[in-house]
Write an enzyme that holds these catalytic residues in place. Structure first.
Site, mmCIF file in Angstrom:
data_model
loop_
_atom_site.group_PDB
_atom_site.id
_atom_site.type_symbol
_atom_site.label_atom_id
_atom_site.label_comp_id
_atom_site.label_asym_id
_atom_site.label_seq_id
_atom_site.Cartn_x
_atom_site.Cartn_y
_atom_site.Cartn_z
ATOM 1 C CG HIS A 67 -0.363 0.257 2.515
ATOM 2 N ND1 HIS A 67 0.478 -0.628 3.146
ATOM 3 C CD2 HIS A 67 -0.441 1.323 3.335
ATOM 4 C CE1 HIS A 67 0.881 -0.110 4.300
ATOM 5 N NE2 HIS A 67 0.336 1.064 4.436
ATOM 6 N NE ARG A 68 1.319 5.430 3.158
ATOM 7 C CZ ARG A 68 1.333 6.700 3.523
ATOM 8 N NH1 ARG A 68 2.459 7.276 3.783
ATOM 9 N NH2 ARG A 68 0.225 7.380 3.634
ATOM 10 C CE LYS A 72 14.144 -0.298 5.246
ATOM 11 N NZ LYS A 72 14.969 -1.499 5.346
ATOM 12 C CE LYS A 96 8.365 -4.080 13.574
ATOM 13 N NZ LYS A 96 9.588 -4.907 13.587
ATOM 14 C CE LYS A 108 12.024 -9.717 9.621
ATOM 15 N NZ LYS A 108 12.078 -8.526 10.496
ATOM 16 C CB SER A 364 15.750 1.153 8.208
ATOM 17 O OG SER A 364 16.603 0.113 8.613
HETATM 18 P P1 NAD Z 1 20.735 -11.425 16.731
HETATM 19 O O1 NAD Z 1 20.977 -12.596 15.875
HETATM 20 O O2 NAD Z 1 21.698 -10.299 16.709
HETATM 21 O O3 NAD Z 1 20.565 -11.867 18.258
HETATM 22 C C1 NAD Z 1 19.741 -12.893 18.680
HETATM 23 C C2 NAD Z 1 20.328 -13.388 19.994
HETATM 24 O O4 NAD Z 1 19.454 -14.377 20.556
HETATM 25 C C3 NAD Z 1 21.695 -14.056 19.818
HETATM 26 O O5 NAD Z 1 22.600 -13.574 20.783
HETATM 27 C C4 NAD Z 1 21.397 -15.536 20.004
HETATM 28 O O6 NAD Z 1 22.486 -16.263 20.511
HETATM 29 C C5 NAD Z 1 20.254 -15.463 20.999
HETATM 30 N N1 NAD Z 1 19.454 -16.690 21.030
HETATM 31 C C6 NAD Z 1 19.246 -17.586 20.045
HETATM 32 N N2 NAD Z 1 18.492 -18.605 20.493
HETATM 33 C C7 NAD Z 1 18.205 -18.329 21.780
HETATM 34 C C8 NAD Z 1 17.473 -18.993 22.789
HETATM 35 N N3 NAD Z 1 16.871 -20.158 22.548
HETATM 36 N N4 NAD Z 1 17.387 -18.426 24.006
HETATM 37 C C9 NAD Z 1 17.993 -17.242 24.269
HETATM 38 N N5 NAD Z 1 18.718 -16.565 23.354
HETATM 39 C C10 NAD Z 1 18.821 -17.106 22.126
HETATM 40 O O7 NAD Z 1 19.260 -10.936 16.358
HETATM 41 P P2 NAD Z 1 18.620 -9.506 16.614
HETATM 42 O O8 NAD Z 1 18.815 -8.704 15.390
HETATM 43 O O9 NAD Z 1 19.037 -9.003 17.917
HETATM 44 O O10 NAD Z 1 17.072 -9.911 16.654
HETATM 45 C C11 NAD Z 1 16.442 -10.385 17.830
HETATM 46 C C12 NAD Z 1 14.937 -10.209 17.691
HETATM 47 O O11 NAD Z 1 14.660 -8.821 17.454
HETATM 48 C C13 NAD Z 1 14.306 -10.967 16.535
HETATM 49 O O12 NAD Z 1 13.006 -11.355 16.888
HETATM 50 C C14 NAD Z 1 14.236 -9.909 15.441
HETATM 51 O O13 NAD Z 1 13.237 -10.188 14.483
HETATM 52 C C15 NAD Z 1 13.906 -8.690 16.259
HETATM 53 N N6 NAD Z 1 14.216 -7.416 15.607
HETATM 54 C C16 NAD Z 1 15.480 -7.112 15.215
HETATM 55 C C17 NAD Z 1 15.747 -5.875 14.628
HETATM 56 C C18 NAD Z 1 17.137 -5.434 14.247
HETATM 57 O O14 NAD Z 1 17.310 -4.245 13.912
HETATM 58 N N7 NAD Z 1 18.148 -6.277 14.294
HETATM 59 C C19 NAD Z 1 14.702 -4.971 14.413
HETATM 60 C C20 NAD Z 1 13.416 -5.316 14.839
HETATM 61 C C21 NAD Z 1 13.199 -6.539 15.435
#
Ligand code: NAD
Length: 471
Positions: A67-68, A72, A96, A108, A364
């Site tokens: 829609h936009r 992302k 979001k 995604k 972003s």
């Molecule tokens: P990342 O890979 O940097 O970190 C994830 C961490 O979780 C790692 O340290 C990993 O070892 C740990 N992990 C994995 N399995 C696990 C478990 N069973 N128990 C506990 N810890 C565990 O990922 P991220 O970018 O930090 O993303 C984390 C969450 O945040 C995801 O749901 C992602 O979709 C969401 N998110 C990330 C961003 C971003 O900018 N990176 C933005 C919005 C949302």
């Protein structure tokens, strides 16, 4: 795929939408259209491994809503990635972006692999092949679909993607905007890596500014001294924990894939992160007690629980035992739909994922604008700001005959640089969104939680766009 006991991730997101529709005045059929993912592609490609063997990888990219444009959303590398998860995450991106007024549709991507099992060389070849497949199918480009980092990916992978895009589309002058979360010297923006975690901190700060919300949870005072449990010390969890500790909160438990570290006096987050970087996990960290069964510590007594790792962590199996008064969903989908109901009944406030972790997409957006405008934020005005502020300071000093204290003078005269502008924009975005959610929460007697209120805000904006341009 057999549906897990708590429903699939996508089913959980759909149930959340179904619960919200009653508060929206939508024409028949519109909710279904807004909710349905537009397109999902699956790609499979072979890559040569370091030992000369070939391995085939499977990845997906879903465009949930256009829609936009561009759509992302991040790209995730994990061994559990599947189509349902990618579609659920893409839907959350749509809600979001609308919530925080970032003018994008939702998307995604995910690649099924465990990054820990591959060398850097293998990861580069895999990423470039995945990017090539998505670019050739129109699923990456500055005007239609812009990925970013997510679980298992970061600046390094984004640099490989932008380089691959530039090689395939050398005529595109806006090539840098084909992906965000890039290193600063490759078109990234300062403050993007930390943005999601910093956004989580800004949301919690805003929560504590709203005394009525604080009172509803049974918490008192401000952030200082609050006991916090964090699950996942990756990009989001580490930055959230670091900034909250800087605000004098106490991180008493960190749960990682290989167990949990507990220290009631507060864990040294920098030292733990360093330990994980060297040893691969939290086991053996000397700054706290280690327990092998990490997930059990989601129910540890604390004020604030921040799941920042995976989806489906708080389920019917542990929701009744959660002891936090506030749960901030830094990860996407950490609480299942049914568990969310249990927390609500127990009076535990939840700040929903598509708001709490929106800091990443917000910054972003700033990065993408920087790429399209081909100029760093602050480049034209920083010295002008300083020049004007100096003139005011000089005038005040001349009029009063007193010299302003040098530290204060320095603060007044400092022009806005890129990092301070990004942080200001992020803080403003999170605070505005909090107030929009809160207003909707109070205006609708039937709405019981911030998740439903936030989704009402998002879906109204999406529906308004459709009213103007059609479904
Ligand atoms: P990342 O890979 O940097 O970190 C994830 C961490 O979780 C790692 O340290 C990993 O070892 C740990 N992990 C994995 N399995 C696990 C478990 N069973 N128990 C506990 N810890 C565990 O990922 P991220 O970018 O930090 O993303 C984390 C969450 O945040 C995801 O749901 C992602 O979709 C969401 N998110 C990330 C961003 C971003 O900018 N990176 C933005 C919005 C949302």
């Amino acid at each position: 795929m057999t549906a897990p006991k708590n429903g699939t991730f996508l089913q959980n997101v759909e149930r959340m939408v179904a619960k919200t529709v009653q508060y929206l005045d939508l024409p028949p059929g519109w909710a279904e259209e807004i909710q349905a993912p537009d397109t999902t592609i699956k790609v499979q490609f072979p890559v040569e491994m370091d030992d000369g063997s070939w391995k085939t990888f499977t990845g997906w990219r879903c465009t949930h809503s256009e829609h936009r444009l561009p759509a992302k959303g991040g790209i995730r590398y994990a061994s559990i990635v599947n189509e349902d998860e990618v579609e659920a995450l893409a839907a959350l991106m749509t809600y979001k972006c609308a919530l925080v007024n970032v003018p994008y549709g939702g998307s995604k991507g995910g690649l099924r692999l465990n990054p820990r099992e591959h060398s850097e060389g293998e990861l580069e070849r895999i990423t470039r092949r995945f990017a090539q497949a998505l670019i050739n199918k129109g699923f990456i480009g500055p005007s239609d679909n812009v990925p970013a980092p997510d679980m298992g990916t970061g600046e390094r992978e984004m640099a490989w993607i932008v380089d691959t895009y530039q090689m395939l589309r050398p005529e595109d002058i806006n090539y840098l905007g084909c992906v965000t979360g890039k290193p600063v010297d490759m078109g990234g923006v300062r403050g993007r890596t930390e943005a999601t975690g910093r956004g989580v901190m800004y949301v919690i700060r805003e929560f504590f500014r709203n005394r009525d919300d604080v009172a509803r949870t049974g918490l008192t005072g401000d952030l200082a001294g609050k006991k916090i449990v964090v699950q996942g010390l990756g990009n989001v969890g580490y930055h959230a924990a670091k900034f909250l500790a800087e605000d004098d909160a106490r991180i008493i438990v960190v749960i990682e894939w290989d167990g949990a570290i507990i220290n009631e006096d507060g864990i040294d987050i920098e030292a733990l992160r360093e330990w994980i970087n060297v040893h691969g996990g939290v086991k053996g960290f000397p700054g706290g007690t280690y327990h092998e069964e990490g997930t059990r510590f989601l129910t540890y007594p604390c004020d604030i629980l921040i799941p920042a790792a995976l989806e489906g962590q708080i389920t019917l199996a542990n929701a009744a035992d959660i002891q936090a008064k506030l749960v901030v969903e830094a990860a996407n989908g950490p609480i299942t739909y049914e568990a969310d109901r249990v927390l609500l009944e127990r009076g535990i406030m939840v700040i929903p994922d598509f708001f709490a972790n929106a800091g990443g997409v917000t910054v972003s957006y700033f990065e993408w604008i920087k790429n399209l405008s081909h100029i760093r934020f602050g480049r034209m005005q920083r010295r002008l700001d300083e020049f004007r502020a100096k003139a005011i300071v000089d005038a005040i000093e001349a009029a009063t005959g007193k010299e302003i204290e040098s530290k204060l003078k320095h603060r007044i005269m400092q022009g806005s640089d890129e990092l301070s502008m990004v942080r200001s924009g992020l803080d403003d975005t999170m605070r505005e969104a909090y107030q929009e959610i809160k207003q909707t929460f109070h205006e609708n007697a039937g709405i019981e939680d911030f998740r439903t209120a936030a989704l009402v805000v998002s879906m109204k904006k999406i529906a308004n766009t459709h009213k103007r341009i059609g479904l």
